[in-house]
Design an enzyme around this catalytic site. Structure first.
Site, mmCIF file in Angstrom:
data_model
loop_
_atom_site.group_PDB
_atom_site.id
_atom_site.type_symbol
_atom_site.label_atom_id
_atom_site.label_comp_id
_atom_site.label_asym_id
_atom_site.label_seq_id
_atom_site.Cartn_x
_atom_site.Cartn_y
_atom_site.Cartn_z
ATOM 1 N N PHE A 127 0.963 -1.137 -0.053
ATOM 2 C CA PHE A 127 -0.206 -0.128 -0.092
ATOM 3 C C PHE A 127 0.869 1.268 0.068
ATOM 4 O O PHE A 127 1.851 1.508 0.788
ATOM 5 C CB PHE A 127 -0.967 0.069 1.357
ATOM 6 N N SER A 176 3.497 -6.962 2.574
ATOM 7 C CA SER A 176 2.373 -6.013 3.247
ATOM 8 C C SER A 176 1.012 -6.170 2.649
ATOM 9 O O SER A 176 0.671 -7.182 2.534
ATOM 10 C CB SER A 176 3.016 -4.699 3.204
ATOM 11 N N MET A 177 0.449 -5.094 1.936
ATOM 12 C CA MET A 177 -0.886 -5.235 1.332
ATOM 13 C C MET A 177 -0.719 -6.000 0.254
ATOM 14 O O MET A 177 -1.775 -6.775 -0.260
ATOM 15 C CB MET A 177 -1.497 -3.732 0.845
ATOM 16 N N ASP A 188 9.146 -4.458 13.178
ATOM 17 C CA ASP A 188 8.402 -3.836 11.988
ATOM 18 C C ASP A 188 7.363 -2.881 12.618
ATOM 19 O O ASP A 188 6.801 -2.979 13.658
ATOM 20 C CB ASP A 188 7.373 -4.972 11.240
ATOM 21 N N HIS A 216 10.000 -3.356 8.178
ATOM 22 C CA HIS A 216 8.781 -3.802 7.289
ATOM 23 C C HIS A 216 9.204 -3.896 5.912
ATOM 24 O O HIS A 216 8.866 -5.080 5.218
ATOM 25 C CB HIS A 216 7.913 -2.551 7.357
#
Length: 255
Positions: A26, A94-95, A194, A224
């Site tokens: 994202f 992530s996303m 993270d 992250h």
């Protein structure tokens, strides 16, 4: 709007045996996945990493999109790969991991998935107010480039578009509800530290999926955006070993 230099999609036509779809996070871009894609391409695999709608231009553009747009773009790339390659894997960060899980839920023929710090929820205060806040404020300060490696750089928006964030929160609920439909082999990389995605995300995924071939690797030296961090080589080599093993096992089953 023109695409930011460096944010362009990544495409490589290699083997017709194995194809890999990479999904970025994202507010991020394929830049965060490019080194991974290049590693896979060097191994001879066919690779696709699309620029998701609303990303890689200006942050207000992201507020004009929703999770359905991002998912549709990823699914279209998956369809192209499925028509080209015998075994198709999906890797996401992530996303991008959220998208990967949804694709696995909807397409059981995916050979296997690799997740890096996937997001399916948040424990942050005020998350429930996102739909309301998005009507008042278009964006707040973001936290791109959560990278431990000195000089690490992520090409991503400096602002967090709230309407798009509310849509992603809706997407999390959709994905969590169907985690039991994920039965593909799954390899999950999680950073020990993270600052974006809480550890509960990986725990929810590992506890919720129905995969019998399931492994978690904790990354000790990355934040992250681990694909641009100290542990990136371990992610790249580990994912290649994973997909080669799964592809060989699938070939043996056919014989």
């Amino acid at each position: 709007m023109p695409v930011l230099p460096g944010a362009e999609p990544f495409t490589h036509n290699g083997s017709e045996d194995i194809g890999v779809l990479l999904c970025h996070g994202f507010t991020s871009t394929p830049q965060s996945m490019r080194a991974w894609g290049e590693h896979l391409a060097a191994e001879g695999f066919t690779v696709r990493c699309p620029l998701l709608p609303g990303h890689g231009t200006r942050w207000p553009d992201l507020n004009r999109t929703s999770w359905r747009d991002w998912y549709a773009a990823a699914e279209a790339e998956l369809a192209e790969l499925r028509g080209r390659c015998r075994s198709v894997f999906v890797f996401g960060q992530s996303m991008g991991g959220t998208l990967t899980l949804r694709l696995a839920e909807r397409h059981p023929d995916i050979a296997g998935i690799v997740l890096v710090n996937p997001s399916v929820t948040t424990l942050r205060m005020g998350a429930r107010l996102l739909p309301l806040l998005g009507r008042v404020w278009p964006a707040i300060g973001g936290i791109p480039g959560d990278i431990a490696k000195p000089g690490g750089f992520e090409l991503a928006y400096q602002r967090l578009p709230l309407r798009a964030m509310a849509s992603m929160q809706e997407f999390w609920g959709v994905v969590r509800a169907d985690l039991g439909r994920v039965r593909q082999p799954l390899l999950l990389f999680r950073s020990a530290v993270d600052h974006v995605v809480e550890p509960v995300n990986s725990a929810l995924v590992l506890d919720g999926v129905a995969s019998s071939d399931l492994a978690e690797v904790v990354l000790a030296d990355s934040f992250h955006v681990a694909t641009l961090d100290h542990d990136a080589p371990a992610i790249f080599s580990g994912s290649v070993e994973f997909l080669q093993r799964i592809h060989c096992e699938r070939a043996e089953e056919v014989v």
